[in-house]
Scaffold this motif. Structure first.
Motif, PDB file in Angstrom:
ATOM      1  N   PHE A 177      -5.692 -17.941  -9.849  1.00 53.82           N
ATOM      2  CA  PHE A 177      -4.983 -18.534 -10.981  1.00 53.82           C
ATOM      3  C   PHE A 177      -5.521 -17.936 -12.271  1.00 53.82           C
ATOM      4  CE2 PHE A 177      -4.757 -21.768 -14.374  1.00 53.82           C
ATOM      5  CZ  PHE A 177      -3.374 -21.946 -14.426  1.00 53.82           C
ATOM      6  N   ASP A 178      -4.610 -17.470 -13.114  1.00 54.41           N
ATOM      7  CA  ASP A 178      -4.995 -16.925 -14.415  1.00 54.41           C
ATOM      8  C   ASP A 178      -4.361 -17.801 -15.492  1.00 54.41           C
ATOM      9  OD1 ASP A 178      -6.083 -14.844 -16.226  1.00 54.41           O
ATOM     10  OD2 ASP A 178      -3.962 -14.507 -16.656  1.00 54.41           O
ATOM     11  N   TYR A 179      -5.191 -18.480 -16.268  1.00 51.61           N
ATOM     12  CA  TYR A 179      -4.689 -19.445 -17.248  1.00 51.61           C
ATOM     13  C   TYR A 179      -3.901 -18.763 -18.361  1.00 51.61           C
ATOM     14  CZ  TYR A 179      -4.640 -23.446 -20.431  1.00 51.61           C
ATOM     15  OH  TYR A 179      -4.240 -24.467 -21.259  1.00 51.61           O
ATOM     16  N   VAL A 180      -4.280 -17.549 -18.734  1.00 48.26           N
ATOM     17  CA  VAL A 180      -3.555 -16.835 -19.783  1.00 48.26           C
ATOM     18  C   VAL A 180      -2.117 -16.561 -19.336  1.00 48.26           C
ATOM     19  CG1 VAL A 180      -3.455 -14.739 -21.179  1.00 48.26           C
ATOM     20  CG2 VAL A 180      -5.669 -15.800 -20.691  1.00 48.26           C
ATOM     21  N   THR A 181      -1.959 -16.148 -18.091  1.00 47.90           N
ATOM     22  CA  THR A 181      -0.619 -15.915 -17.559  1.00 47.90           C
ATOM     23  C   THR A 181       0.186 -17.217 -17.543  1.00 47.90           C
ATOM     24  OG1 THR A 181      -1.435 -14.108 -16.167  1.00 47.90           O
ATOM     25  CG2 THR A 181       0.688 -15.090 -15.561  1.00 47.90           C
ATOM     26  N   PHE A 182      -0.482 -18.305 -17.171  1.00 47.48           N
ATOM     27  CA  PHE A 182       0.167 -19.613 -17.179  1.00 47.48           C
ATOM     28  C   PHE A 182       0.638 -19.976 -18.589  1.00 47.48           C
ATOM     29  CE2 PHE A 182      -0.312 -24.195 -17.977  1.00 47.48           C
ATOM     30  CZ  PHE A 182       0.636 -24.706 -17.085  1.00 47.48           C
ATOM     31  N   LEU A 183      -0.217 -19.764 -19.586  1.00 47.01           N
ATOM     32  CA  LEU A 183       0.155 -20.064 -20.970  1.00 47.01           C
ATOM     33  C   LEU A 183       1.332 -19.204 -21.424  1.00 47.01           C
ATOM     34  CD1 LEU A 183      -3.306 -20.493 -22.756  1.00 47.01           C
ATOM     35  CD2 LEU A 183      -1.588 -22.263 -22.344  1.00 47.01           C
ATOM     36  N   ASN A 184       1.309 -17.926 -21.058  1.00 40.76           N
ATOM     37  CA  ASN A 184       2.418 -17.030 -21.431  1.00 40.76           C
ATOM     38  C   ASN A 184       3.739 -17.528 -20.843  1.00 40.76           C
ATOM     39  OD1 ASN A 184       0.871 -15.261 -22.956  1.00 40.76           O
ATOM     40  ND2 ASN A 184       0.401 -13.940 -21.208  1.00 40.76           N
ATOM     41  N   ALA A 185       3.705 -17.935 -19.576  1.00 44.17           N
ATOM     42  CA  ALA A 185       4.917 -18.430 -18.924  1.00 44.17           C
ATOM     43  C   ALA A 185       5.377 -19.735 -19.575  1.00 44.17           C
ATOM     44  CB  ALA A 185       4.657 -18.649 -17.431  1.00 44.17           C
ATOM     45  N   LEU A 186       4.425 -20.591 -19.897  1.00 41.18           N
ATOM     46  CA  LEU A 186       4.760 -21.871 -20.522  1.00 41.18           C
ATOM     47  C   LEU A 186       5.366 -21.669 -21.908  1.00 41.18           C
ATOM     48  CD1 LEU A 186       4.669 -24.893 -20.013  1.00 41.18           C
ATOM     49  CD2 LEU A 186       2.360 -24.930 -20.981  1.00 41.18           C
ATOM     50  N   LEU A 187       4.843 -20.694 -22.649  1.00 44.25           N
ATOM     51  CA  LEU A 187       5.372 -20.410 -23.984  1.00 44.25           C
ATOM     52  C   LEU A 187       6.811 -19.895 -23.916  1.00 44.25           C
ATOM     53  CD1 LEU A 187       2.209 -18.809 -25.620  1.00 44.25           C
ATOM     54  CD2 LEU A 187       3.394 -20.860 -26.418  1.00 44.25           C
ATOM     55  N   VAL A 188       7.134 -19.172 -22.860  1.00 47.56           N
ATOM     56  CA  VAL A 188       8.518 -18.704 -22.679  1.00 47.56           C
ATOM     57  C   VAL A 188       9.436 -19.877 -22.347  1.00 47.56           C
ATOM     58  CG1 VAL A 188      10.030 -17.326 -21.202  1.00 47.56           C
ATOM     59  CG2 VAL A 188       7.852 -16.379 -21.991  1.00 47.56           C
ATOM     60  N   ALA A 189       8.933 -20.792 -21.506  1.00 48.19           N
ATOM     61  CA  ALA A 189       9.758 -21.918 -21.067  1.00 48.19           C
ATOM     62  C   ALA A 189       9.872 -23.019 -22.116  1.00 48.19           C
ATOM     63  CB  ALA A 189       9.184 -22.505 -19.774  1.00 48.19           C
ATOM     64  N   TYR A 190       8.888 -23.133 -22.998  1.00 52.76           N
ATOM     65  CA  TYR A 190       8.801 -24.260 -23.912  1.00 52.76           C
ATOM     66  C   TYR A 190      10.052 -24.467 -24.782  1.00 52.76           C
ATOM     67  CZ  TYR A 190       5.206 -27.708 -25.011  1.00 52.76           C
ATOM     68  OH  TYR A 190       4.472 -28.855 -25.067  1.00 52.76           O
ATOM     69  N   PRO A 191      10.607 -23.427 -25.397  1.00 51.79           N
ATOM     70  CA  PRO A 191      11.802 -23.647 -26.229  1.00 51.79           C
ATOM     71  C   PRO A 191      12.964 -24.248 -25.449  1.00 51.79           C
ATOM     72  CG  PRO A 191      10.845 -21.509 -26.693  1.00 51.79           C
ATOM     73  CD  PRO A 191      10.148 -22.029 -25.470  1.00 51.79           C
ATOM     74  N   PHE A 192      13.109 -23.845 -24.180  1.00 54.34           N
ATOM     75  CA  PHE A 192      14.204 -24.377 -23.367  1.00 54.34           C
ATOM     76  C   PHE A 192      13.947 -25.840 -23.000  1.00 54.34           C
ATOM     77  CE2 PHE A 192      13.965 -19.806 -22.650  1.00 54.34           C
ATOM     78  CZ  PHE A 192      15.260 -19.419 -22.957  1.00 54.34           C
ATOM     79  N   LEU A 193      12.691 -26.168 -22.680  1.00 57.16           N
ATOM     80  CA  LEU A 193      12.325 -27.549 -22.378  1.00 57.16           C
ATOM     81  C   LEU A 193      12.516 -28.428 -23.611  1.00 57.16           C
ATOM     82  CD1 LEU A 193       9.050 -26.857 -20.350  1.00 57.16           C
ATOM     83  CD2 LEU A 193      11.299 -27.472 -19.434  1.00 57.16           C
ATOM     84  N   PHE A 194      12.108 -27.899 -24.763  1.00 56.42           N
ATOM     85  CA  PHE A 194      12.266 -28.654 -26.004  1.00 56.42           C
ATOM     86  C   PHE A 194      13.735 -28.887 -26.314  1.00 56.42           C
ATOM     87  CE2 PHE A 194      13.245 -28.388 -30.554  1.00 56.42           C
ATOM     88  CZ  PHE A 194      12.691 -29.588 -30.969  1.00 56.42           C
TER      89      PHE A 194
END
Length: 215
Positions: A177-194
């Motif tokens: 598990f790489d947390y930086v990769t997780f954050l990058n993916a979350l940042l891409v998804a965040y606008p759609f979730l919002f």
């Protein structure tokens, strides 16, 4: 809803309202002296009441509230992750503008939301409170989401440097598990979730305020 369940929900929402009012008061007082000191001033109280809001997932699962359990879980986990992992764990972010914006966006939202729930439970919700509940989110939700994204974006450098939350192979579970990769993916998804949440809130606003006008 039974009388006992109703009393419990009233007490829970009153406690949350008081907690978030304390967060707002502490942050406001600190900001008068130092505009970047809001988070550290209210950190412990903010942490307690945000973590305690996990109860709202249980309320949804038990059918005590009409909120879908998946939506309650998504909102709680998103907020808690940002608070614990992207903000609290990164000391350099404590005095950031994003941290201050997050504190005020969350606190101002909750000091209206929880009293509104109490009013609904006891059948005495004044029109101004209902209007506030379905209006303050308009500027505060985008502010909070932008602050959360900025904090997660900034946390990447710290996570990359310290290998924060990283799990490397080989290990007994054959899992990495790489947390930086997780954050990058979350940042891409965040606008759609919002966008999904924001659109839902506007639908609720039309529904609730429309009813208020009819009454």
């Amino acid at each position: 809803m039974g009388a006992l369940a109703r009393r419990y929900l009233v007490l829970y929402n009153v406690a949350q309202a008081c907690g978030w009012l304390t967060v707002l008061a502490k942050a406001s007082r600190a900001s008068l002296d130092d505009a970047t000191g809001a988070y550290d001033a209210c950190r412990s109280t903010l942490m307690v009441f945000q973590l305690a809001s996990f109860a709202e997932i249980a309320h949804a699962v038990a059918g005590l509230t009409p909120t879908p359990a998946a939506a309650a879980l998504a909102q709680w986990s998103g907020r808690t992750h940002c608070l614990k992992c992207a903000l609290d764990a990164v000391k350099t972010s404590h005095a950031s503008v994003a941290a201050t914006a997050l504190v005020f966006a969350w606190a101002l939202t909750e000091v209206v939301r929880y009293p509104s729930y109490v009013g609904g439970l006891i059948g005495r919700s004044p029109k101004w409170l209902t209007w506030s509940r379905y209006t303050v989110f308009v500027p505060l939700y985008p502010l909070g989401a932008a602050a959360e994204m900025k904090l997660m974006y900034d946390a990447r450098a710290h996570a990359r440097k310290t290998k924060m939350y990283a799990v490397t192979m080989p290990n007994a579970y054959n899992f990495a598990f790489d947390y930086v990769t997780f954050l990058n993916a979350l940042l891409v998804a965040y606008p759609f979730l919002f966008y999904t949440l924001y659109r839902y809130m506007f639908a609720q606003r039309r529904k609730k305020l429309g009813k208020a006008k009819e009454n």
